[in-house]
Write a protein that holds these residues in place. Structure first.
Motif, PDB file in Angstrom:
ATOM      1  N   PHE A 141       0.823  -1.204   0.000  1.00 59.75           N
ATOM      2  CA  PHE A 141       0.000   0.000   0.000  1.00 59.75           C
ATOM      3  C   PHE A 141       0.865   1.264   0.000  1.00 59.75           C
ATOM      4  O   PHE A 141       0.549   2.248  -0.665  1.00 59.75           O
ATOM      5  CB  PHE A 141      -0.945   0.000   1.203  1.00 59.75           C
ATOM      6  N   ALA A 142       1.961   1.219   0.752  1.00 62.51           N
ATOM      7  CA  ALA A 142       2.880   2.361   0.784  1.00 62.51           C
ATOM      8  C   ALA A 142       3.507   2.585  -0.583  1.00 62.51           C
ATOM      9  O   ALA A 142       3.613   3.730  -1.057  1.00 62.51           O
ATOM     10  CB  ALA A 142       3.956   2.139   1.847  1.00 62.51           C
ATOM     11  N   LEU A 175       1.069   6.547  -6.964  1.00 60.96           N
ATOM     12  CA  LEU A 175      -0.148   7.275  -7.311  1.00 60.96           C
ATOM     13  C   LEU A 175      -0.122   8.741  -6.885  1.00 60.96           C
ATOM     14  O   LEU A 175      -0.979   9.515  -7.320  1.00 60.96           O
ATOM     15  CB  LEU A 175      -1.364   6.565  -6.725  1.00 60.96           C
ATOM     16  N   GLU A 176       0.828   9.131  -6.051  1.00 64.86           N
ATOM     17  CA  GLU A 176       0.945  10.535  -5.664  1.00 64.86           C
ATOM     18  C   GLU A 176       1.673  11.365  -6.714  1.00 64.86           C
ATOM     19  O   GLU A 176       1.792  12.568  -6.568  1.00 64.86           O
ATOM     20  CB  GLU A 176       1.705  10.660  -4.339  1.00 64.86           C
ATOM     21  N   SER A 190      -3.543   5.475 -15.330  1.00 59.89           N
ATOM     22  CA  SER A 190      -3.289   4.244 -16.080  1.00 59.89           C
ATOM     23  C   SER A 190      -2.576   3.196 -15.238  1.00 59.89           C
ATOM     24  O   SER A 190      -2.476   2.040 -15.633  1.00 59.89           O
ATOM     25  CB  SER A 190      -2.449   4.558 -17.323  1.00 59.89           C
ATOM     26  N   ARG A 191      -2.112   3.580 -14.071  1.00 61.07           N
ATOM     27  CA  ARG A 191      -1.384   2.644 -13.208  1.00 61.07           C
ATOM     28  C   ARG A 191      -2.268   2.020 -12.129  1.00 61.07           C
ATOM     29  O   ARG A 191      -1.821   1.137 -11.398  1.00 61.07           O
ATOM     30  CB  ARG A 191      -0.213   3.373 -12.538  1.00 61.07           C
TER      31      ARG A 191
END
Length: 149
Positions: free
Chosen positions: A111-112, A118-119, A127-128
């Protein structure tokens, strides 16, 4: 986390982080022991209830300082220092509890990593999303299989 013992371990880790963030004497001792082991000093980050990743960062910093913390919290080579950790509700972790820290870090790591990707502000991130979700699921299955062994 609802797994057996995780809540107690998290409470201990939060107490350790809080103690070392409020005690300059304890931080001085931590720095001294890091220098003696030629280990770069890293402060213990506090866990914040409104930021899930702060749990990950807190546990990561505690794990990084594991050998030094074990020595300090058990009294070891610094027993002459006058800090009483028992009064501060700052207990050492057992080997089983250190394993729980490792397990929680294994669960939170995907998650990290996903959050970091995503940041991104300088590249397209939408797209990721699907590949990242697939990666998280795969990594969690791997953690679950390792836990069964």
């Amino acid at each position: 986390f609802k797994a057996k013992g995780v809540g107690d371990v998290m409470l201990k880790c939060r107490n350790i982080a809080a103690f070392f963030s409020h005690s300059t004497q304890a931080v001085t001792r931590l720095r001294k022991h890091c220098e003696a082991r030629e280990k770069p000093y890293c402060s213990i980050k506090q866990d914040v209830a409104t930021r899930w990743w702060s749990t990950y960062i807190c546990l990561e910093s505690i794990k990084y300082l594991k050998d030094v913390l074990k020595l300090i919290l058990q009294g070891g080579a610094a027993a002459a220092d006058s800090i009483d950790f028992t009064e501060e509700n700052c207990d050492n972790l057992s080997e089983e509890e250190w394993e729980i820290v490792d397990m929680v870090l294994d669960v939170l790591h995907p998650f990290a990593t996903a959050q970091e990707v995503l940041e991104g502000e300088k590249y397209v991130t939408v797209s990721r999303v699907i590949p990242i979700i697939a990666s998280i699921r795969l990594q969690l299955v791997n953690v679950q299989q390792q836990d069964r062994r």
